[in-house]
Design a protein around this motif. Structure first.
Motif, PDB file in Angstrom:
ATOM      1  N   ASP A 117       0.842  -1.196   0.000  1.00  0.00           N
ATOM      2  CA  ASP A 117       0.000   0.000   0.000  1.00  0.00           C
ATOM      3  C   ASP A 117       0.879   1.248   0.000  1.00  0.00           C
ATOM      4  O   ASP A 117       1.450   1.626   1.014  1.00  0.00           O
ATOM      5  CB  ASP A 117      -0.913  -0.028   1.228  1.00  0.00           C
ATOM      6  CG  ASP A 117      -1.798   1.199   1.323  1.00  0.00           C
ATOM      7  OD1 ASP A 117      -1.883   1.945   0.330  1.00  0.00           O
ATOM      8  OD2 ASP A 117      -2.389   1.412   2.390  1.00  0.00           O
ATOM      9  N   HIS A 118       0.936   1.896  -1.166  1.00  0.00           N
ATOM     10  CA  HIS A 118       1.794   3.055  -1.335  1.00  0.00           C
ATOM     11  C   HIS A 118       0.976   4.339  -1.167  1.00  0.00           C
ATOM     12  O   HIS A 118       0.430   4.884  -2.109  1.00  0.00           O
ATOM     13  CB  HIS A 118       2.462   3.031  -2.720  1.00  0.00           C
ATOM     14  CG  HIS A 118       3.444   4.127  -2.924  1.00  0.00           C
ATOM     15  ND1 HIS A 118       3.471   4.914  -4.061  1.00  0.00           N
ATOM     16  CD2 HIS A 118       4.432   4.591  -2.120  1.00  0.00           C
ATOM     17  CE1 HIS A 118       4.435   5.807  -3.951  1.00  0.00           C
ATOM     18  NE2 HIS A 118       5.027   5.633  -2.789  1.00  0.00           N
ATOM     19  N   LEU A 119       0.838   4.766   0.072  1.00  0.00           N
ATOM     20  CA  LEU A 119       0.239   6.062   0.414  1.00  0.00           C
ATOM     21  C   LEU A 119      -1.229   6.170   0.003  1.00  0.00           C
ATOM     22  O   LEU A 119      -1.703   7.236  -0.389  1.00  0.00           O
ATOM     23  CB  LEU A 119       1.047   7.211  -0.223  1.00  0.00           C
ATOM     24  CG  LEU A 119       2.538   7.261   0.161  1.00  0.00           C
ATOM     25  CD1 LEU A 119       3.270   8.270  -0.708  1.00  0.00           C
ATOM     26  CD2 LEU A 119       2.705   7.592   1.632  1.00  0.00           C
ATOM     27  N   SER A 120      -1.973   5.072   0.119  1.00  0.00           N
ATOM     28  CA  SER A 120      -3.407   5.133  -0.195  1.00  0.00           C
ATOM     29  C   SER A 120      -4.156   5.990   0.813  1.00  0.00           C
ATOM     30  O   SER A 120      -3.769   6.099   1.981  1.00  0.00           O
ATOM     31  CB  SER A 120      -4.008   3.722  -0.194  1.00  0.00           C
ATOM     32  OG  SER A 120      -3.505   2.964  -1.256  1.00  0.00           O
ATOM     33  N   GLU A 121      -5.267   6.551   0.356  1.00  0.00           N
ATOM     34  CA  GLU A 121      -6.121   7.383   1.206  1.00  0.00           C
ATOM     35  C   GLU A 121      -7.538   6.847   1.257  1.00  0.00           C
ATOM     36  O   GLU A 121      -8.459   7.555   1.663  1.00  0.00           O
ATOM     37  CB  GLU A 121      -6.126   8.820   0.670  1.00  0.00           C
ATOM     38  CG  GLU A 121      -4.730   9.459   0.654  1.00  0.00           C
ATOM     39  CD  GLU A 121      -4.699  10.771  -0.106  1.00  0.00           C
ATOM     40  OE1 GLU A 121      -5.610  10.989  -0.938  1.00  0.00           O
ATOM     41  OE2 GLU A 121      -3.778  11.564   0.124  1.00  0.00           O
ATOM     42  N   ASP A 122      -7.738   5.599   0.849  1.00  0.00           N
ATOM     43  CA  ASP A 122      -9.087   5.036   0.739  1.00  0.00           C
ATOM     44  C   ASP A 122      -9.392   3.980   1.803  1.00  0.00           C
ATOM     45  O   ASP A 122     -10.333   3.211   1.648  1.00  0.00           O
ATOM     46  CB  ASP A 122      -9.306   4.453  -0.656  1.00  0.00           C
ATOM     47  CG  ASP A 122      -8.278   3.372  -1.009  1.00  0.00           C
ATOM     48  OD1 ASP A 122      -7.401   3.086  -0.154  1.00  0.00           O
ATOM     49  OD2 ASP A 122      -8.346   2.830  -2.124  1.00  0.00           O
ATOM     50  N   GLN A 123      -8.588   3.951   2.877  1.00  0.00           N
ATOM     51  CA  GLN A 123      -8.813   3.014   3.997  1.00  0.00           C
ATOM     52  C   GLN A 123      -8.914   1.569   3.501  1.00  0.00           C
ATOM     53  O   GLN A 123      -9.812   0.819   3.878  1.00  0.00           O
ATOM     54  CB  GLN A 123     -10.062   3.405   4.770  1.00  0.00           C
ATOM     55  CG  GLN A 123      -9.965   4.774   5.442  1.00  0.00           C
ATOM     56  CD  GLN A 123     -11.174   5.111   6.276  1.00  0.00           C
ATOM     57  OE1 GLN A 123     -12.309   5.063   5.779  1.00  0.00           O
ATOM     58  NE2 GLN A 123     -10.967   5.434   7.538  1.00  0.00           N
ATOM     59  N   ILE A 124      -7.973   1.192   2.682  1.00  0.00           N
ATOM     60  CA  ILE A 124      -8.022  -0.126   2.058  1.00  0.00           C
ATOM     61  C   ILE A 124      -7.957  -1.245   3.087  1.00  0.00           C
ATOM     62  O   ILE A 124      -8.545  -2.313   2.905  1.00  0.00           O
ATOM     63  CB  ILE A 124      -6.890  -0.260   1.014  1.00  0.00           C
ATOM     64  CG1 ILE A 124      -7.100  -1.488   0.125  1.00  0.00           C
ATOM     65  CG2 ILE A 124      -5.518  -0.285   1.691  1.00  0.00           C
ATOM     66  CD1 ILE A 124      -8.283  -1.387  -0.794  1.00  0.00           C
ATOM     67  N   ASP A 125      -7.281  -1.031   4.207  1.00  0.00           N
ATOM     68  CA  ASP A 125      -7.194  -2.077   5.224  1.00  0.00           C
ATOM     69  C   ASP A 125      -8.546  -2.337   5.872  1.00  0.00           C
ATOM     70  O   ASP A 125      -8.885  -3.481   6.191  1.00  0.00           O
ATOM     71  CB  ASP A 125      -6.140  -1.713   6.270  1.00  0.00           C
ATOM     72  CG  ASP A 125      -6.309  -0.323   6.840  1.00  0.00           C
ATOM     73  OD1 ASP A 125      -6.991   0.509   6.207  1.00  0.00           O
ATOM     74  OD2 ASP A 125      -5.756  -0.068   7.920  1.00  0.00           O
TER      75      ASP A 125
END
Length: 286
Positions: A62-70
């Motif tokens: 995860d490269h600096l995502s902002e979509d709360q992928i976890d």
């Protein structure tokens, strides 16, 4: 911080008492490495399709995502289907961004490679397509994907693994149009053939990590590592690289369609729909 499967701790606390998920290492026959950034709306299709053809695990950098992928992928995390590795790094000034990707590729190779017989290295807009014979063997559960790879590309001859062609398939839609419905199902929305199909310039790999000491290039292995190069659908399979295309652009061949993935549409739609109904709310379209 890395925890082995046999250790009990699942999280650790920083000095600010922030909970951080600790990833574990488990043994798998075949997994995929990829790097993501804000890919929430596309990733369920990609995961579910590759699970259908036999991929056991997904290492998501995860490269600096902002979509709360976890949070979005909590079900897959809890079921040990995915591992998310936070990768909040930026390239050194005046250096190409792919140095960050290369570093993550080697992190995956060294940390997870010893626990995997095979690892695929490709992106989430790329789908691995089997030829009809291999596809039937896998879907009928006669053979697994790792068994077919071993059979077609034996370790004694190709210890490093195998390289496959990567063929472009276009949508001739904008990104917003592609993601406008609740479930993406890219096979249904994107099946236009771009001519000429240049499949050989952006090849991708399945590697035997125990025989690969270094990953510098996601398209080919380093000099001296023996692998099977330039393979296509006729002898095993290929990657399908989905991109959006431009309406009216040179090479616009929307009258030519590739329907070879239509057989997956119904099943994949059901799997995607089940995920959203059971494990999360309506995804946000950005």
């Amino acid at each position: 911080m890395i925890k082995h499967e046999n250790e009990n701790s699942k999280t650790f606390s920083t000095s600010t008492s922030k909970q951080i998920r600790v990833y574990r290492r488990r043994e798998h026959a075949i997994s995929i490495y990829t790097m993501i950034r804000n890919k929430r709306n596309e990733i369920i299709d990609w995961i579910e399709y590759h699970r259908m053809i036999g991929i056991e695990h997904f290492y998501l950098y995860d490269h600096l995502s902002e979509d709360q992928i976890d949070i979005f992928l909590k079900y897959y995390l809890d079921q040990n289907i995915v591992t998310i590795i936070k990768w909040p790094f930026r390239p050194i000034e005046n250096q190409h961004w792919n140095m960050i990707q290369s570093a993550s590729m080697n992190h995956a190779l060294k940390n997870f490679g010893p626990f995997n017989k095979w690892m695929g290295y490709f992106d989430i807009d790329e789908y691995f397509q089997l030829n009809s014979i291999n596809e039937q063997l896998i879907l009928s559960k006669t053979k697994s994907l790792d068994q077919l790879l071993d059979q077609s590309f034996p370790e004694t001859k190709f210890p490093g693994g195998v390289q496959f062609y990567n063929c472009p398939i276009s949508c001739f839609l904008s990104q917003n149009e592609i993601l406008s419905s609740r479930h993406l199902n890219i096979f249904q929305k994107c099946n236009s053939i771009v001519e000429p199909q240049d499949c050989s310039t952006r090849t991708k790999l399945f590697i035997r990590p125990q025989n690969v000491p270094l990953m510098q290039n996601i398209h080919a292995l380093e000099h001296g590592i023996v692998f099977s190069a330039h393979n296509g659908l006729s002898n095993f399979g290929q990657f399908r690289h989905y991109h959006y295309g431009i309406v009216g652009a040179k090479g616009d061949q929307r009258a030519k369609f590739d329907n070879s993935m239509d057989k997956f549409i119904v099943n994949l739609t059901q799997r995607i729909s089940l995920f959203y109904r059971t494990h999360c709310s309506e995804p946000k379209i950005h």
